[in-house]
Design an enzyme around this catalytic site. Sequence first.
Site, short mmCIF file in Angstrom:
data_model
loop_
_atom_site.label_atom_id
_atom_site.label_comp_id
_atom_site.label_asym_id
_atom_site.label_seq_id
_atom_site.Cartn_x
_atom_site.Cartn_y
_atom_site.Cartn_z
N LYS A 22 -17.70 30.77 82.47
CA LYS A 22 -18.56 29.63 82.10
C LYS A 22 -18.29 28.45 83.03
O LYS A 22 -19.22 27.85 83.57
CB LYS A 22 -18.26 29.21 80.66
CG LYS A 22 -18.80 27.85 80.26
CD LYS A 22 -18.50 27.49 78.82
CE LYS A 22 -17.18 26.85 78.60
NZ LYS A 22 -17.11 25.41 78.91
N ASN A 23 -17.02 28.15 83.26
CA ASN A 23 -16.68 26.93 84.00
C ASN A 23 -16.83 27.09 85.51
O ASN A 23 -16.57 26.15 86.26
CB ASN A 23 -15.28 26.45 83.63
CG ASN A 23 -15.26 25.89 82.20
OD1 ASN A 23 -16.31 25.70 81.61
ND2 ASN A 23 -14.08 25.68 81.66
N ARG A 92 -20.97 17.96 78.21
CA ARG A 92 -20.43 16.95 79.12
C ARG A 92 -20.55 17.38 80.56
O ARG A 92 -20.68 16.56 81.46
CB ARG A 92 -18.95 16.72 78.82
CG ARG A 92 -18.55 16.43 77.44
CD ARG A 92 -17.07 16.31 77.41
NE ARG A 92 -16.58 15.95 78.73
CZ ARG A 92 -16.73 14.77 79.29
NH1 ARG A 92 -17.39 13.84 78.64
NH2 ARG A 92 -16.26 14.52 80.49
N ARG A 121 -12.59 11.62 77.57
CA ARG A 121 -13.23 12.31 78.70
C ARG A 121 -13.94 11.35 79.65
O ARG A 121 -15.13 11.44 79.91
CB ARG A 121 -14.22 13.36 78.18
CG ARG A 121 -13.72 14.28 77.12
CD ARG A 121 -12.64 15.24 77.57
NE ARG A 121 -13.10 16.22 78.52
CZ ARG A 121 -13.70 17.37 78.21
NH1 ARG A 121 -13.98 17.62 76.95
NH2 ARG A 121 -14.07 18.23 79.13
N PRO A 122 -13.24 10.34 80.18
CA PRO A 122 -13.89 9.40 81.11
C PRO A 122 -14.31 10.08 82.42
O PRO A 122 -13.85 11.19 82.72
CB PRO A 122 -12.78 8.37 81.38
CG PRO A 122 -11.51 9.12 81.15
CD PRO A 122 -11.79 10.10 80.05
N ASP A 124 -14.36 8.09 85.39
CA ASP A 124 -14.07 7.04 86.38
C ASP A 124 -13.73 7.61 87.76
O ASP A 124 -14.11 7.04 88.79
CB ASP A 124 -12.93 6.14 85.88
CG ASP A 124 -11.66 6.95 85.59
OD1 ASP A 124 -11.71 7.75 84.64
OD2 ASP A 124 -10.68 6.84 86.34
N ILE A 331 -2.92 17.32 78.84
CA ILE A 331 -4.19 17.06 79.51
C ILE A 331 -5.13 16.22 78.65
O ILE A 331 -5.70 15.23 79.12
CB ILE A 331 -4.89 18.39 79.90
CG1 ILE A 331 -3.97 19.28 80.72
CG2 ILE A 331 -6.21 18.12 80.61
CD1 ILE A 331 -3.61 18.73 82.10
N ARG A 401 -20.59 28.37 72.58
CA ARG A 401 -20.68 27.66 73.88
C ARG A 401 -19.93 28.42 74.96
O ARG A 401 -20.26 28.32 76.14
CB ARG A 401 -20.07 26.26 73.75
CG ARG A 401 -20.82 25.35 72.83
CD ARG A 401 -20.31 23.96 72.93
NE ARG A 401 -20.33 23.52 74.35
CZ ARG A 401 -19.85 22.36 74.77
NH1 ARG A 401 -19.31 21.53 73.89
NH2 ARG A 401 -19.91 22.02 76.03
C1 EPZ Z 1 -12.80 20.93 82.80
O1 EPZ Z 1 -13.16 19.77 82.08
C2 EPZ Z 1 -13.22 22.11 81.94
N1 EPZ Z 1 -14.68 22.08 81.76
C3 EPZ Z 1 -12.51 22.04 80.59
O2 EPZ Z 1 -12.86 23.20 79.86
C4 EPZ Z 1 -11.00 22.06 80.84
O3 EPZ Z 1 -10.34 21.92 79.59
C5 EPZ Z 1 -10.61 20.90 81.77
O4 EPZ Z 1 -11.38 20.99 82.99
C6 EPZ Z 1 -9.14 20.92 82.13
O5 EPZ Z 1 -8.82 22.13 82.73
C7 EPZ Z 1 -15.46 22.52 82.76
O6 EPZ Z 1 -15.00 22.91 83.82
C8 EPZ Z 1 -16.94 22.48 82.51
P1 EPZ Z 1 -10.78 17.14 83.78
P2 EPZ Z 1 -13.12 18.34 82.83
O7 EPZ Z 1 -11.70 16.16 84.44
O8 EPZ Z 1 -13.45 18.49 84.26
C9 EPZ Z 1 -8.91 12.92 82.76
C10 EPZ Z 1 -13.52 24.41 78.02
O9 EPZ Z 1 -12.88 24.62 76.99
N2 EPZ Z 1 -9.99 12.34 83.57
O10 EPZ Z 1 -10.05 18.11 84.65
O11 EPZ Z 1 -13.93 17.40 82.01
C11 EPZ Z 1 -9.41 13.58 81.48
O12 EPZ Z 1 -9.55 12.62 80.45
C12 EPZ Z 1 -13.56 23.03 78.61
O13 EPZ Z 1 -14.12 25.29 78.68
C13 EPZ Z 1 -9.99 10.97 83.83
O14 EPZ Z 1 -9.14 10.23 83.36
O15 EPZ Z 1 -11.60 17.95 82.70
C14 EPZ Z 1 -8.32 14.58 81.19
O16 EPZ Z 1 -7.27 13.92 80.54
C15 EPZ Z 1 -12.95 22.01 77.68
N3 EPZ Z 1 -10.98 10.46 84.61
C16 EPZ Z 1 -7.84 15.01 82.58
O17 EPZ Z 1 -8.30 14.00 83.48
C17 EPZ Z 1 -11.97 11.25 85.16
O18 EPZ Z 1 -12.84 10.72 85.89
C18 EPZ Z 1 -8.38 16.34 83.06
O19 EPZ Z 1 -9.77 16.32 82.84
C19 EPZ Z 1 -11.94 12.64 84.89
C20 EPZ Z 1 -10.93 13.16 84.11
#
Ligand code: EPZ
Length: 425
Positions: A22-23, A92, A121-122, A124, A331, A401
Site C-alpha cells: 500500500k505505502n 493523509r 501528523r504535521p 512542515d 514515531i 484501508r
Molecule cells: C508513513 O507515514 C506511512 N504512510 C505510515 O504508515 C508510517 O507509519 C509512517 O510513514 C512511519 O513509518 C505512508 O507511507 C502512506 P512520517 P508518514 O512523515 O509519511 C513527523 C500505515 O499504517 N513529521 O514518516 O505520514 C511525524 O509526526 C501508515 O500504513 C513531522 O514532524 O510518516 C512522525 O512523528 C500509518 N513533520 C514522524 O515525523 C513532517 O513534515 C514520522 O512521520 C512530517 C513528519
Amino acid sequence: MDAIVVKGGAPLRGNVRISGAKNAALPILCATLLSDGASLLRNVPMLRDIDTTAALLRFLGRGVHVNAPEVTVTAGSDVRPEAPYELVKQMRASVLVLGPLLARFGRAKVSLPGGCAIGARPIDQHLKGLEAMGAKIRLDRGYVIAEGPAGGRLKGVEIVFDLPTVTGTENLMMAAALAKGTTTLVNSAREPEVEELGRILNKMGCDVTGAGTDVIQIVGRDPGSLEPFDHAIIPDRIEAGTYMAAAAVTGGDVTIEGAEMHDLEALVVKMRQAGIEVTAEGEKIRVRRTGDLRGVNVTTAPHPGFPTDMQAQFLVMMSLVRGESVITETIFENRFMHVPELSRMGANVALRGKTAVVEGVDKLYGASVMATDLRASASLVIAGLVAEGETEVRRVYHLDRGYERIEEKLSKLGATISRVKGAES
Ligand code: EPZ
C-alpha cells in the site's frame, strides 16, 4: 459499518500470498502526474486507500482504470491542480500530490491533511523543502496554496530534513524530478517504499541515486520530458509482518509467500529473540512456534529500525508471553489506542507516555472491541484469533484501508472469521 467476528483457538497453518505494498502504491500513483501517456501499475492491492487515490487522480483530471490487480493511469486533456478536503480527510497520503502538481503545473491547492488517530501528523518538512526549492507556500482556510517561482521552475537545492519523514521524502523526490538542477535530500527516510519510488522515477527518465539511504540525489528533468511506466509493486512488508505475528500468536506454522526477509530484518530479529522460528525459503518466509515464547523489549524507529506499523501487532504477541516486555513508540505520539481495547480482552498493559509495559497473561478472552486505526485494528483481529471465545472487531473500515481480503486469507489458514455487514458501530 462492518464488523469482523473471529472465533479464537485455531493455530494458523498453511501458505498466504502477500499483496502489493500500500505505502509503495500510493506515492507511485501520485508520480503518474509527472508525465503524460498511460502508466501501468501491476500487483496493486485492492484497498480503500487505493480507491481514494484513484478518486483523487480522477478529480485532478487523470483517467484511472482499475482492473485488479492492475491500475492504468492516463493523462486527461487538462488538470485541475486541487486536492479537496473531502478526499484528503479520508487519506493523509493525498498530500503526496503536492510535490508532483507543483513541479509539473507550477501550482497546487491541497487540503491540509489534519491529524489522525495516531498523531498530529504535521507536514512542515514537506513545505519547508518545497519553499527551499523556490515555491511560495501559504495556508488559507485549511488549504496549502503552493506556487512555483514567478513563471519559472522549482530549483534543485540541498535539503536537510529535521527528522526522517517517509512521505516528506517522497513528496520532495517527485518535486525534484522536474526541478532545474540537482536536488540532494539529506536525512531522508530509508524505507523500502522510498527506494521503490526511486526506481519508478528512474523508469520515467529521471536520474535518482541513493533512494533507500539517508542521502538521495535527484537530477531534475525538463517538464514534459518524463515517460509513463509499467511496474509491478513490491510486496507489502507490513502485511507480511502482520501474518507473521498472527502465526506466532496462534502457535501455528505459516509460510508467507512474496515477502522480502531483507525488508523485515528488525522484526525478524525480535521475533527470533522471543523464541519464534523464522526461516527464509527463497521468496518465502516460514514462521513456526515451536515452544514457549520469551518477553522481548522493542523500541520503534525509522527504517531499518523496528517499524512503528508493527508495534501494535507485536504488543499482542507480548501480551501472552510470561514475564514483562517493554514496548516504546518513538514515531507517533498516540499509537497505543489498541491497548485499552486489548485490556478489555484481559491483557495486562500499563501505559506510561511513550512506553507500554506488558505483563504476560495466560489467556485473552473474546469481546466486542473497537478499531481506531489501521494497525490497531489488525492487532485486535490477531488477539481475536487466539482469545477464548468470540471477538467482534467493529469499525473495520480502518482494516480495509490496508489489508486486502483479510478474512479470505485468514480463513484459508484455518481461522474462523467472518464479516458482518452493517453491524452497529
Ligand atoms: C508513513 O507515514 C506511512 N504512510 C505510515 O504508515 C508510517 O507509519 C509512517 O510513514 C512511519 O513509518 C505512508 O507511507 C502512506 P512520517 P508518514 O512523515 O509519511 C513527523 C500505515 O499504517 N513529521 O514518516 O505520514 C511525524 O509526526 C501508515 O500504513 C513531522 O514532524 O510518516 C512522525 O512523528 C500509518 N513533520 C514522524 O515525523 C513532517 O513534515 C514520522 O512521520 C512530517 C513528519
